[in-house]
Design an enzyme around this catalytic site. Sequence first.
Site, PDB file in Angstrom:
ATOM      1  N   GLU A 163       0.834  -1.208   0.000  1.00 50.25           N
ATOM      2  CA  GLU A 163       0.000   0.000   0.000  1.00 50.25           C
ATOM      3  C   GLU A 163       0.870   1.260   0.000  1.00 50.25           C
ATOM      4  O   GLU A 163       0.540   2.258  -0.649  1.00 50.25           O
ATOM      5  CB  GLU A 163      -0.941  -0.001   1.214  1.00 50.25           C
ATOM      6  CG  GLU A 163      -2.068  -1.031   1.118  1.00 50.25           C
ATOM      7  CD  GLU A 163      -2.898  -1.102   2.386  1.00 50.25           C
ATOM      8  OE1 GLU A 163      -4.133  -1.191   2.289  1.00 50.25           O
ATOM      9  OE2 GLU A 163      -2.303  -1.079   3.492  1.00 50.25           O
ATOM     10  N   HIS A 310     -14.189  43.043 -18.138  1.00 48.46           N
ATOM     11  CA  HIS A 310     -14.872  43.293 -19.411  1.00 48.46           C
ATOM     12  C   HIS A 310     -16.075  42.359 -19.534  1.00 48.46           C
ATOM     13  O   HIS A 310     -15.993  41.187 -19.177  1.00 48.46           O
ATOM     14  CB  HIS A 310     -13.898  43.038 -20.571  1.00 48.46           C
ATOM     15  CG  HIS A 310     -14.534  43.068 -21.933  1.00 48.46           C
ATOM     16  ND1 HIS A 310     -14.718  41.944 -22.698  1.00 48.46           N
ATOM     17  CD2 HIS A 310     -15.036  44.096 -22.654  1.00 48.46           C
ATOM     18  CE1 HIS A 310     -15.288  42.277 -23.844  1.00 48.46           C
ATOM     19  NE2 HIS A 310     -15.496  43.568 -23.840  1.00 48.46           N
ATOM     20  N   ASN A 311     -17.211  42.896 -20.022  1.00 49.01           N
ATOM     21  CA  ASN A 311     -18.432  42.081 -20.173  1.00 49.01           C
ATOM     22  C   ASN A 311     -18.630  41.183 -18.948  1.00 49.01           C
ATOM     23  O   ASN A 311     -18.730  39.960 -19.053  1.00 49.01           O
ATOM     24  CB  ASN A 311     -18.368  41.245 -21.455  1.00 49.01           C
ATOM     25  CG  ASN A 311     -18.553  42.096 -22.697  1.00 49.01           C
ATOM     26  OD1 ASN A 311     -18.777  43.303 -22.612  1.00 49.01           O
ATOM     27  ND2 ASN A 311     -18.460  41.491 -23.869  1.00 49.01           N
ATOM     28  N   GLU A 340     -18.503  46.013 -16.003  1.00 48.73           N
ATOM     29  CA  GLU A 340     -19.213  46.493 -17.187  1.00 48.73           C
ATOM     30  C   GLU A 340     -20.628  45.955 -17.237  1.00 48.73           C
ATOM     31  O   GLU A 340     -20.886  44.795 -16.896  1.00 48.73           O
ATOM     32  CB  GLU A 340     -18.444  46.081 -18.452  1.00 48.73           C
ATOM     33  CG  GLU A 340     -19.042  46.661 -19.721  1.00 48.73           C
ATOM     34  CD  GLU A 340     -18.259  46.281 -20.961  1.00 48.73           C
ATOM     35  OE1 GLU A 340     -18.556  46.840 -22.028  1.00 48.73           O
ATOM     36  OE2 GLU A 340     -17.364  45.414 -20.865  1.00 48.73           O
ATOM     37  N   ASP A 342     -23.803  45.841 -20.049  1.00 56.50           N
ATOM     38  CA  ASP A 342     -24.368  46.104 -21.381  1.00 56.50           C
ATOM     39  C   ASP A 342     -25.888  46.088 -21.280  1.00 56.50           C
ATOM     40  O   ASP A 342     -26.481  45.031 -21.013  1.00 56.50           O
ATOM     41  CB  ASP A 342     -23.929  45.021 -22.374  1.00 56.50           C
ATOM     42  CG  ASP A 342     -22.511  45.226 -22.860  1.00 56.50           C
ATOM     43  OD1 ASP A 342     -21.838  46.119 -22.342  1.00 56.50           O
ATOM     44  OD2 ASP A 342     -22.079  44.483 -23.758  1.00 56.50           O
ATOM     45  N   HIS A 355     -25.040  40.312 -24.117  1.00 61.25           N
ATOM     46  CA  HIS A 355     -24.173  40.748 -25.210  1.00 61.25           C
ATOM     47  C   HIS A 355     -25.039  40.864 -26.455  1.00 61.25           C
ATOM     48  O   HIS A 355     -25.363  39.865 -27.092  1.00 61.25           O
ATOM     49  CB  HIS A 355     -23.035  39.742 -25.410  1.00 61.25           C
ATOM     50  CG  HIS A 355     -21.846  40.324 -26.085  1.00 61.25           C
ATOM     51  ND1 HIS A 355     -20.922  39.574 -26.761  1.00 61.25           N
ATOM     52  CD2 HIS A 355     -21.413  41.604 -26.199  1.00 61.25           C
ATOM     53  CE1 HIS A 355     -19.978  40.353 -27.254  1.00 61.25           C
ATOM     54  NE2 HIS A 355     -20.258  41.590 -26.927  1.00 61.25           N
ATOM     55  N   GLU A 389     -22.634  50.243 -20.967  1.00 63.43           N
ATOM     56  CA  GLU A 389     -22.764  50.176 -22.418  1.00 63.43           C
ATOM     57  C   GLU A 389     -24.266  50.226 -22.669  1.00 63.43           C
ATOM     58  O   GLU A 389     -24.949  49.221 -22.556  1.00 63.43           O
ATOM     59  CB  GLU A 389     -22.166  48.871 -22.946  1.00 63.43           C
ATOM     60  CG  GLU A 389     -20.661  48.807 -22.885  1.00 63.43           C
ATOM     61  CD  GLU A 389     -20.024  49.862 -23.758  1.00 63.43           C
ATOM     62  OE1 GLU A 389     -20.527  50.111 -24.865  1.00 63.43           O
ATOM     63  OE2 GLU A 389     -19.050  50.466 -23.313  1.00 63.43           O
ATOM     64  N   LYS A 440     -22.050  58.337 -20.956  1.00 62.75           N
ATOM     65  CA  LYS A 440     -22.156  59.619 -21.646  1.00 62.75           C
ATOM     66  C   LYS A 440     -22.856  60.636 -20.750  1.00 62.75           C
ATOM     67  O   LYS A 440     -23.603  60.264 -19.845  1.00 62.75           O
ATOM     68  CB  LYS A 440     -22.970  59.473 -22.933  1.00 62.75           C
ATOM     69  CG  LYS A 440     -22.486  58.385 -23.874  1.00 62.75           C
ATOM     70  CD  LYS A 440     -21.292  58.815 -24.651  1.00 62.75           C
ATOM     71  CE  LYS A 440     -20.893  57.727 -25.642  1.00 62.75           C
ATOM     72  NZ  LYS A 440     -19.730  58.097 -26.416  1.00 62.75           N
TER      73      LYS A 440
END
Length: 763
Positions: A163, A310-311, A340, A342, A355, A389, A440
């Site tokens: 063993e 990101h995303n 982020e 979207d 997305h 976004e 924006k």
Amino acid sequence: EPSEIHDVSRILVLARLLRMMVGSMMRKVKSRTWKKQRHFRLQEDGLTVGYKSSWARKIHSACKPFSLCDVEAVREGHQSEILLSIADEFPPDRCFTLVFRGRRGNLDLVAETAAEAQAWIHGIRTLLENIENMGESEKLDQWICDWFHKGDKNKDGRMNFKEVRKLLKMMNMDMNEEHALLLFTTADKSQTDSLNNEEFVQFYKMLTEREEVVGLFQEYSSDGEKLSVCDLEDFLREEQLESENSQQRASELIDRYEPSDGAKTLPAMSIDGFLMYLCSSEGSIFNLEHKGIYQDMTLPLCHYFICSSHNTYLLEDQLRGQSSVEGYIQALKRGCRCVEVDCWDGANGEPVVYHGHTLTSKILFKDVVATVGNYAFKVSEHPVILSLENHCGIDQQRVMAMHLSSILGDKLLKAPLNGRTPYDLPSPEELKGKIILKWKKIGGITDNLDAAEEDVSDEDETDKDNFSSEDQNHGNKVLHFMQCFLFQKSKQSLCAELSDLVVYCKSVHFRSFEHSRIHSKPIEVSSFSEFKARKYLKEAGTEFVRHNARQLTRVYPTGMRTDSSNFCPQEMWNIGCQIVALNVQTAGMEMDLNDGFFRQNGSCGYILKPDFLRKPESNFDPERPQDFEGYHPQRLLIRVISGQQLPKLSKKEGSIVDPLVKVEIYGVPQDQAKQETRHIDNNGFNPIWNETLEFAIHTPDLAIVRFVVEDYDKASRNDFVGQYALPFKSIQPGYRHIHLLSKDGTSIPPSSLFVHIGITEAS
């Protein structure tokens, strides 16, 4: 009486653990339609949970068991999207979620009764607390105990030599049979031709005797048996380069790591104490002082690198992957300070996040906002930037503004700090506990106007016009057409209510460095695809550095990375880009660098840029670091001495790794370098290399060092074994251990490398 309450509490804990060891039938839930009965049971080691299908005969026959060491937390009730989707079917008191470390998916469970659920919830939490409170010595004992249970195939509490031989293979070691039998016989004090638990511990200690550490110990020991305070002080001063208060430090280390009370009273350190010190966080390659916040946090936001995602909503690829609030939880737990979102028009007047123009699933915007609000400041109290976004029409933009204000409340920054006109960026210190909207803004900085026609999307404006031949070579023409469609520019109206929530991060279109220098304000942010940023850094590196000294820049992966792969963030950090957004769901070298870089400064998600990247008139060019006035190159010497208990890759019984170590330097182009050791045949348990690798570091402030262990394969690509990355400036010199991490960035104790680090001024 307090003692009686304590006794009752202990009995309750034991009852729960016994219940878990007997096992329970629970539903494992993967979706609203996938709910399968499984029998879960806590195994004898008290750290592993095995489970099987209701029809399976053996506990391991259907599903791989999981270790509680890999579990980060237990959530009660409907605290996952999957359990929320079946809330009408099962009450919350029967539901719970196990959250694993790294990128492993959650495990959603439904117990047969509320009492059964509570037994597992509180039982697992108790065990997790015990694991958290374990000292290094206890963790090692537990690790040895685990191996004993794995090796004891017939479960009789003893291990015969056959063993033990099989166990050595399992432990990644191909030992000469004669030597293995000698160690076995020496440890067999009971002379039964088998080892009990205590004898196995002795066998393990002989097996893991570190000759390289013993030699170092004896070199500094006056009598060859122990290190006096003076001996240890000499070692700290000469090898670890710790000259400040070295005598006091030596005494503290003896008190902290010496296991023998007799040695402590002398005071002195034995070989066991010396090894415990070298394997501890204080003997680690990473400078302990950098584990806390040690940098000035009172400068404007643009003077910091910011850990960014990101995303963030995506858990997988960019075309068909699942969108989930878990993406935000994972990113924020990893220290991301910019996430982020979207946004698109959804059904029933509710904006959704996904997305756009792809087959990725959709989640509600309000759920994302609630998740960010709940998890924003669990890891770091410094500000979170919510990068929008926005593709919604006016009506649903108003809904977005309402959700942001009502859900986030005082956490959302809605007005300039202290009533100041928002021309200059505040500091991370001033913005603690605040969530900042990046989007924006209608009109000027201080204007609050009615709806106006402007570009609504942030990334659209840069990616659509930027498909170079390099982009097109990254994928086929069909994907190129899809991405052109996906990132088409559109004119949409902005709603005043949402625009008014933008204070310090106004998204603007980038025209040129000259235009930015003359017209841009510090609170304005421009976004670049990786290709556009790379184009500018090659054409005007110094101008890019100066631009980033004045205002924030965000760089994101090109839309052609439909597999959620990443670009190397280092080249963007070299020019001072602050918000370098990566697909954090994707493991690999790029995320190793990101994790390693942001490991410093208390893992707070903000790293102060070097002064030459903060000066508006800086002459620094990463292509020519030797031309700027602060040029001070250094020389890095790494002696790769040995490895310890490297993880086994293949489940095949006779398979053992042939390890080699790669050292990679990332930084300015002149610093990019890779070197490797030879490979060691059939020994992942305690390989010895004793090889020295040398590197020239031209810009120490930007360099990152990554250690990678691979399994050598002469016929194909080497297999990954483990890695660790850290900033060059966070390296501690001297004899150090590197505690390896998995591909996911989770710890794999007790796997480590033992190295000697030398850093000198380059001639």
